[in-house]
Motif scaffolding. Structure first.
Motif, short mmCIF file in Angstrom:
data_model
loop_
_atom_site.label_atom_id
_atom_site.label_comp_id
_atom_site.label_asym_id
_atom_site.label_seq_id
_atom_site.Cartn_x
_atom_site.Cartn_y
_atom_site.Cartn_z
N ARG A 425 80.78 115.97 63.18
CA ARG A 425 80.35 114.67 62.66
C ARG A 425 80.88 113.50 63.48
O ARG A 425 80.61 112.34 63.17
N PHE A 525 69.23 120.19 60.05
CA PHE A 525 69.37 120.30 58.60
C PHE A 525 69.36 118.90 57.99
O PHE A 525 69.82 117.94 58.62
N ARG A 527 70.86 115.90 55.79
CA ARG A 527 72.27 115.54 55.56
C ARG A 527 72.74 116.12 54.23
O ARG A 527 71.98 116.13 53.25
N PRO A 528 73.97 116.58 54.16
CA PRO A 528 74.49 117.15 52.90
C PRO A 528 74.41 116.18 51.73
O PRO A 528 74.29 116.60 50.58
N ASP A 529 74.50 114.88 52.05
CA ASP A 529 74.47 113.89 50.97
C ASP A 529 73.08 113.30 50.76
O ASP A 529 72.92 112.30 50.06
N ASP A 530 72.05 113.92 51.37
CA ASP A 530 70.69 113.44 51.15
C ASP A 530 70.32 113.64 49.68
O ASP A 530 70.33 114.76 49.18
N SER A 534 69.55 117.40 48.15
CA SER A 534 70.60 117.99 47.31
C SER A 534 70.10 118.21 45.89
O SER A 534 70.42 119.24 45.26
N SER A 537 67.90 121.31 45.98
CA SER A 537 68.72 122.52 46.14
C SER A 537 69.39 122.91 44.84
O SER A 537 69.41 124.09 44.44
N PHE A 548 69.89 126.54 49.42
CA PHE A 548 70.06 126.22 50.83
C PHE A 548 68.88 126.74 51.65
O PHE A 548 68.30 126.01 52.46
N SER A 552 67.16 123.36 52.69
CA SER A 552 67.75 122.95 53.98
C SER A 552 67.24 123.81 55.14
O SER A 552 66.84 123.29 56.18
#
Length: 727
Positions: A425, A525, A527-530, A534, A537, A548, A552
């Motif tokens: 990151r 992928f 973003r994890p905080d999208d 999220s 998922s 996932f 993702s």
């Protein structure tokens, strides 16, 4: 593929068809679409995701197809291009008919001093362009203008006065839609098609066949179409528009301040429930907007007031967004983001559009969804599920992969740089930048760099420009000009590299030797905080699925397949796709991602790849000619012209039904030459005098093929004894 599409139309059965790049899929669906329209008298609609494909269909594919099918069908097939109102210049607004905070000092004057700022200069250029355009279509304007400048000359559907507009008879939108009535094929975009289907506004002609090209983009485009947002700035702007015309206008400014005070301290991310303070602020905006709308509503028999119409459209939009957010619908996702320019933004979007697409898009028509990337991990199921074609009561459909004409293992190499550290990151690793430099040097330029973020693309651009100063390699970066302009520059010069992000992953078509290396910096992928990803998922996980892989990994596979597809565009293309993310080999999902890619020859041997790129650079043929943009007529056909870089041939006539208005000399370009009204008059006079083509060309000091193409466009004929003909 053409047979499968025709069969689906006959059976009224939906079809998902994967067709690799170079298959000719636009012709494969256009031929049966035209046949259906001719047989039934009903229009077929084609919706695409990108402007490039719309232009390809109306400027290249349909004119040639119409020429080929005319003797078979007994008449020339007709077609039209239809877009949303915001895509066209509004003549009423251009003449000062709409108030605008930026336009007061710009639109009322006929000229702006050259010392004026960029906005003023852009508006002057827009005014000049509006005087000569036949279509009023923004995509025709090259180079483009800023969004702020375009707002000075365009209106939304809500702001439009419709039939009450004093310039309705000249309106580009109304003329284009009138020209689209009863044609065989209407070309539009995903968003416009979605609005037509979801809101029932009948913007498109009645149709029972819909082709969705670039179908992998459908879910994202539909989601974007029905995403709403609120900002303190948008609330204040609506209040300013209402001005003194509504007592509630001042209250909107207070409501904006309240919203700002609530949003500022909130962190970015999803709101699983509305905080009380935010609910209060939204309730205030909803109530004040409703009151303002009531005040602005015209009385019965009242003459249309442009200022009130614009103001009412703005406050109605506030009301609808605030009410939707307050409803906290089960499938809606609400989140806060921080925009560097606009400050805090509150958004709401549906977690899934599958049922909406099933009901509104697939409900009462035959739908053909096509793309080069519909089969992910070896199955259509992932894509089918996102558009409502799986589960209980799903409509009948079938999937078909028609393959590709390319020999991918012989034409391309898939290289995974397994020696590089996993992406982090904290920016691009020094080792990764070293790898990019080595690859670009070996390729001699010729590189399309696809990055996961604009920050990474800009960083790589700056570093490569510095490191490659000792070479003649040029590095362009997305954002420095319009995408179309950058792509043309990239295609023209083999020593050029083009770096960028999402738009380049799927919108670039550069066949030939200018693109022999595609670099992918990391697996794309979400973003994890999208918030949406999220939420999707988590919902799948709650139902016992693998969130996932379903969200993702599927998202990444789609992007990778599209990005890798930029390399091989013709049967004689050669090159390398370089993945600078070792997880393409080591991740537990690696097999799924690899099965989604074209079947290139795989390797992790760095020396082998660098050697291959050097050999390709040394033996590369010259780049292919690049077509320059042309002006269009109302229906999107090239207005009496051929592309500037096309081989000499008679210009294709614009195709429209009803026929377009008499061709304006200001919109005529043949073989790269723009014809003036005076030159057209000289041409007519020469024909009237019986001059031969050679005499006309000599008199006008132009090549004979240019003059012949213009004669054809005007329906004139030179003296027969010397008229040139073309094989």
């Amino acid at each position: 593929m053409a047979e499968a599409v025709a069969d689906a139309v006959r059976r009224r059965e939906h079809l998902l068809v994967q067709a690799g790049t170079g298959t000719g899929k636009s012709l494969a669906y256009l031929v049966p679409a035209v046949q259906h329209a001719v047989d039934t008298g009903r229009t077929a609609v084609v919706a695409t995701a990108t402007l490039a494909l719309q232009a390809q269909i109306v400027d290249r594919d349909m004119p040639r197809l119409a020429e080929a099918l005319e003797p078979v069908l007994g008449r020339r097939p007709t077609y039209a291009l239809v877009k949303g109102r915001r895509n066209y210049v509004c003549l009423h607004k251009l003449e000062g008919g709409f108030p605008d905070e930026d336009a007061d000092s710009l639109m009322a004057v006929g000229d702006v001093d050259r010392s004026a700022g960029r906005l003023g200069q852009e508006v002057v250029r827009l005014r000049q362009w509006a005087e000569r355009t036949e279509s009023g279509d923004r995509d025709e304007l090259v180079p483009g203008v800023s969004e702020r400048a375009w707002r000075q000359v365009s209106v939304s559907a809500q702001e439009c006065l419709g039939s009450r507009c004093p310039m309705v008879s000249e309106c580009f939108v109304e003329r284009s839609r009138e020209a689209a009535r009863d044609v065989d094929v209407v070309v539009t975009n995903h968003s416009f098609m979605a609005i037509d289907a979801f809101e029932g506004r009948q913007l498109l002609p009645e149709h029972d066949v819909l082709v969705v090209d670039e179908g992998h983009e459908l879910v994202d485009r539909v989601t974007s179409t029905i995403t709403d947002e609120l900002t303190p700035g948008s609330v204040r702007a609506a209040g300013k528009r209402a001005g003194r015309q509504a007592d509630a206008a001042e209250a909107l400014d207070d409501a904006a301040t309240l919203l700002e005070s609530v949003l500022e301290p909130l962190p970015e991310g999803r709101l699983t429930s509305l905080p009380d303070a935010l609910a209060t602020a939204l309730g205030r905006i909803r109530d004040v907007a409703r009151a303002a709308s009531t005040e602005l509503k015209p009385q019965q028999g009242e003459q249309p007031d442009t200022a009130k119409q614009v103001a009412r459209a703005a406050v109605d939009e506030l009301f609808e967004s605030a009410e939707r957010m307050l409803d906290e619908r089960e499938l809606d996702v609400v989140w806060v983001s921080k925009d560097p320019r606009r400050g805090p933004v509150l958004r709401v979007a549906p977690m899934s559009v599958a049922m909406l697409v099933r009901d509104k898009v697939f409900g009462d028509r035959t739908v053909v969804i096509t793309s080069a990337t519909l089969e992910l991990g070896g199955s259509f199921d992932a894509v089918a599920g996102t558009i409502g074609l799986r589960g209980e009561d799903a409509p009948r459909w079938r999937g078909l992969d028609v393959g590709s004409p390319f020999d991918y293992p012989r034409q391309g190499v898939a290289y995974v740089a397994t020696h590089l550290p996993p992406p982090g990151r904290d920016g691009t690793a020094p080792e990764t930048l070293d790898e990019i430099e080595a690859l670009v040097r070996a390729a001699g330029g010729r590189t399309l760099g696809l990055f996961s973020s604009m920050r990474a693309a800009r960083e790589a651009t700056e570093v490569m420009r510095e490191r490659l100063e000792d070479t003649d390699v040029v590095v362009l970066c997305q954002g420095e000009d319009q995408i179309a302009t950058l792509v043309r520059e990239f295609a023209k010069d083999p020593r050029t590299c083009l770096f960028g992000t999402l738009s380049l992953w799927q919108g670039v078509d550069v066949p030939g030797s200018s693109c022999q290396l595609v670099i992918v910096d990391r697996i794309p992928f979400p973003r994890p905080d999208d918030p949406l990803a999220s939420a999707r998922s988590q919902a799948i996980a709650r139902m016992g699925g693998n969130g996932f892989m379903a969200v993702s990994a599927t998202h990444a596979a789609l992007r990778l397949a599209q990005g890798a597809g930029r390399l091989i565009r013709r049967s004689d293309d050669r090159g390398v796709v370089a993945f600078l993310d070792s997880r393409m080999m080591t991740g537990r999902y690696a097999g799924f991602l690899q099965r989604s890619l074209p079947p290139f020859w795989p390797t992790a041997d760095r020396d082998l790849v660098l050697g291959a790129l050097r050999r390709l650079d040394e033996t590369a043929p010259p780049p292919l000619p690049v077509s320059e943009p042309t002006l269009r007529g109302l229906t999107g056909a090239v207005a009496g012209t051929t592309m500037a870089a096309a081989a000499p041939e008679p210009a294709e006539r614009p195709v429209a039904h009803p026929p377009p208005p008499p061709e304006s000399a200001r919109t005529a370009v043949t073989q790269g030459h723009a014809w003036s009204a005076q030159e057209d008059e000289e041409l007519r006079d020469g024909v009237g005098l019986g001059l031969t083509l050679e005499e006309l060309a000599e008199s006008m000091e132009l090549p004979p093929d240019v003059v012949a193409a213009r004669l054809d466009g005007l329906g004139l004929e030179a003296g027969a004894d010397a008229r040139l003909t073309f094989d």
